[in-house]
Every structure is written in C-alpha cells, then in structure tokens.
Design a protein around this motif. Structure first.
Motif, PDB file in Angstrom:
ATOM      1  N   CYS A   1      14.909  45.406  33.092  1.00 54.39           N
ATOM      2  CA  CYS A   1      16.289  45.796  33.373  1.00 54.39           C
ATOM      3  C   CYS A   1      17.218  45.091  32.383  1.00 54.39           C
ATOM      4  O   CYS A   1      17.044  43.907  32.110  1.00 54.39           O
ATOM      5  CB  CYS A   1      16.687  45.388  34.785  1.00 54.39           C
ATOM      6  SG  CYS A   1      15.848  46.297  36.088  1.00 54.39           S
ATOM      7  N   ALA A   2      18.190  45.818  31.861  1.00 51.45           N
ATOM      8  CA  ALA A   2      19.197  45.255  30.964  1.00 51.45           C
ATOM      9  C   ALA A   2      20.426  46.157  31.027  1.00 51.45           C
ATOM     10  O   ALA A   2      20.592  46.895  32.006  1.00 51.45           O
ATOM     11  CB  ALA A   2      18.645  45.140  29.538  1.00 51.45           C
ATOM     12  N   MET A   3      21.266  46.111  30.014  1.00 47.21           N
ATOM     13  CA  MET A   3      22.513  46.883  29.998  1.00 47.21           C
ATOM     14  C   MET A   3      22.580  47.742  28.730  1.00 47.21           C
ATOM     15  O   MET A   3      22.082  47.335  27.675  1.00 47.21           O
ATOM     16  CB  MET A   3      23.717  45.941  30.009  1.00 47.21           C
ATOM     17  CG  MET A   3      23.754  44.945  31.159  1.00 47.21           C
ATOM     18  SD  MET A   3      24.126  45.679  32.724  1.00 47.21           S
ATOM     19  CE  MET A   3      25.882  45.965  32.552  1.00 47.21           C
ATOM     20  N   VAL A   4      23.220  48.915  28.854  1.00 42.53           N
ATOM     21  CA  VAL A   4      23.400  49.801  27.706  1.00 42.53           C
ATOM     22  C   VAL A   4      24.770  50.474  27.799  1.00 42.53           C
ATOM     23  O   VAL A   4      25.252  50.778  28.889  1.00 42.53           O
ATOM     24  CB  VAL A   4      22.269  50.870  27.617  1.00 42.53           C
ATOM     25  CG1 VAL A   4      22.296  51.816  28.810  1.00 42.53           C
ATOM     26  CG2 VAL A   4      22.338  51.629  26.301  1.00 42.53           C
ATOM     27  N   ASN A   5      25.370  50.676  26.647  1.00 45.44           N
ATOM     28  CA  ASN A   5      26.596  51.455  26.520  1.00 45.44           C
ATOM     29  C   ASN A   5      26.285  52.571  25.539  1.00 45.44           C
ATOM     30  O   ASN A   5      25.745  52.314  24.460  1.00 45.44           O
ATOM     31  CB  ASN A   5      27.748  50.594  26.008  1.00 45.44           C
ATOM     32  CG  ASN A   5      29.081  51.320  26.041  1.00 45.44           C
ATOM     33  OD1 ASN A   5      29.200  52.417  26.587  1.00 45.44           O
ATOM     34  ND2 ASN A   5      30.096  50.700  25.455  1.00 45.44           N
ATOM     35  N   SER A   6      26.568  53.787  25.931  1.00 43.77           N
ATOM     36  CA  SER A   6      26.319  54.918  25.031  1.00 43.77           C
ATOM     37  C   SER A   6      27.331  56.016  25.317  1.00 43.77           C
ATOM     38  O   SER A   6      28.047  55.978  26.320  1.00 43.77           O
ATOM     39  CB  SER A   6      24.895  55.450  25.213  1.00 43.77           C
ATOM     40  OG  SER A   6      24.723  55.940  26.523  1.00 43.77           O
ATOM     41  N   LYS A   7      27.383  56.987  24.430  1.00 48.81           N
ATOM     42  CA  LYS A   7      28.337  58.076  24.586  1.00 48.81           C
ATOM     43  C   LYS A   7      27.829  59.088  25.608  1.00 48.81           C
ATOM     44  O   LYS A   7      26.635  59.362  25.688  1.00 48.81           O
ATOM     45  CB  LYS A   7      28.573  58.765  23.246  1.00 48.81           C
ATOM     46  CG  LYS A   7      29.324  57.901  22.257  1.00 48.81           C
ATOM     47  CD  LYS A   7      29.602  58.648  20.977  1.00 48.81           C
ATOM     48  CE  LYS A   7      30.371  57.787  19.991  1.00 48.81           C
ATOM     49  NZ  LYS A   7      30.606  58.506  18.727  1.00 48.81           N
ATOM     50  N   ASN A   8      28.784  59.650  26.348  1.00 51.83           N
ATOM     51  CA  ASN A   8      28.447  60.685  27.311  1.00 51.83           C
ATOM     52  C   ASN A   8      28.551  62.067  26.658  1.00 51.83           C
ATOM     53  O   ASN A   8      28.739  62.170  25.447  1.00 51.83           O
ATOM     54  CB  ASN A   8      29.353  60.579  28.547  1.00 51.83           C
ATOM     55  CG  ASN A   8      30.819  60.739  28.210  1.00 51.83           C
ATOM     56  OD1 ASN A   8      31.204  61.257  27.164  1.00 51.83           O
ATOM     57  ND2 ASN A   8      31.666  60.268  29.104  1.00 51.83           N
TER      58      ASN A   8
END
Length: 151
Positions: free
Chosen positions: A87-94
């Motif tokens: 488990c970790a974190m991600v930011n990406s475009k929708n």
C-alpha cells in the motif's frame, strides 16, 4: 482494454470479495487489524525497485504517464519467490485531464529470486466521503499503512 488491466481484474475482485466477506459475516466480534510493522522490520524501496513498480503500477491507471507516487516502506524479510501486498499513495490524472490528489492504493508486488520484479495495481482509493476510508482500512487490516511515506 489493456492486457495488464485485464489481468488485474481478478485481483481486484479477489480483494473486494475478501473485504466484503469479512465485513458481512455478521459476527459479533470486532476484527482487529494486523499490527503495523515496526521500524526494524521495514526498509525504503531502492531506486531500481521504485522504477520497476512505477512502470507496473502506472499501467493500471487511466493516464499512466501522469502517475506520481509517494512510496511506502516494504518488509525487510521478503519472500524469495512469490508476492506480497503493498500500500502507498499515487496522484494521477483523471478522465478530464486533472490531477485528483494523492490517493491510497493497494497492489501486489511480485518477487523472483528475492528481487522485486513487477507489481499489479489492485485498487486506488477515492476522495468521496462515502468511500474515502475503505482502502486505508483494507491496508490496515493487512498491517500496512499507505500514509507512512518512505524517504
């Protein structure tokens, strides 16, 4: 549909099924989360491991090239061959082309001969109030915390 996304579908269904089954059995006992790993049991991912996992995990996103990860630590004691949850974190475009902000994710990491060789994205959390806490709880139930970032 991308072959990797198709391969990740059974994993998502398995994870969702396990979570729904545990929550819906109607037991009067309160299930406790697995204990989080201590600082002496975890380590940072190496740059090479981050590169392998970034490519693998990003492939399961709508816009793989937009993915920005905030890596969590992994167990020092890794299987020689097999896999483990991560488990970790991600930011990406929708779909609209905008970044959604850092969201927790759960995936499976493949290990071959003691080395991280691939990963499959299982699910990414949502920021809507109704669903916001589901994925972090799934991680905590496995003794993982996506909010504790690696350096």
């Amino acid at each position: 549909m991308k072959p990797l996304a198709l391969a990740a579908l059974p994993l998502c269904l398995l994870l969702a099924g396990c979570y729904a089954t545990a929550a819906s059995q109607g037991s009067t006992e309160v299930a406790s989360a697995a204990p989080l790993l201590g600082p002496d049991e975890i380590r940072d991912l190496t740059p090479a491991e981050k590169a392998v996992l970034a490519k693998s995990f990003a492939a399961g996103l709508k816009d793989p090239d937009s993915a920005k990860f905030q890596w969590a630590k992994v167990r020092k004691a890794m299987p020689l061959d097999g896999s483990f949850d991560y488990c970790a974190m991600v930011n990406s475009k929708n779909s609209y082309g905008g970044y959604v902000g850092m969201q927790p994710f759960i995936g499976t990491v493949a290990v071959t001969k003691g080395k991280i060789t691939a990963g499959v994205l299982g699910a990414v959390g949502e920021s809507t109030p109704m669903y916001r806490d589901i994925l972090p709880k799934m991680c905590r139930d496995k003794g993982l915390d996506p909010f504790i970032a690696s350096l």
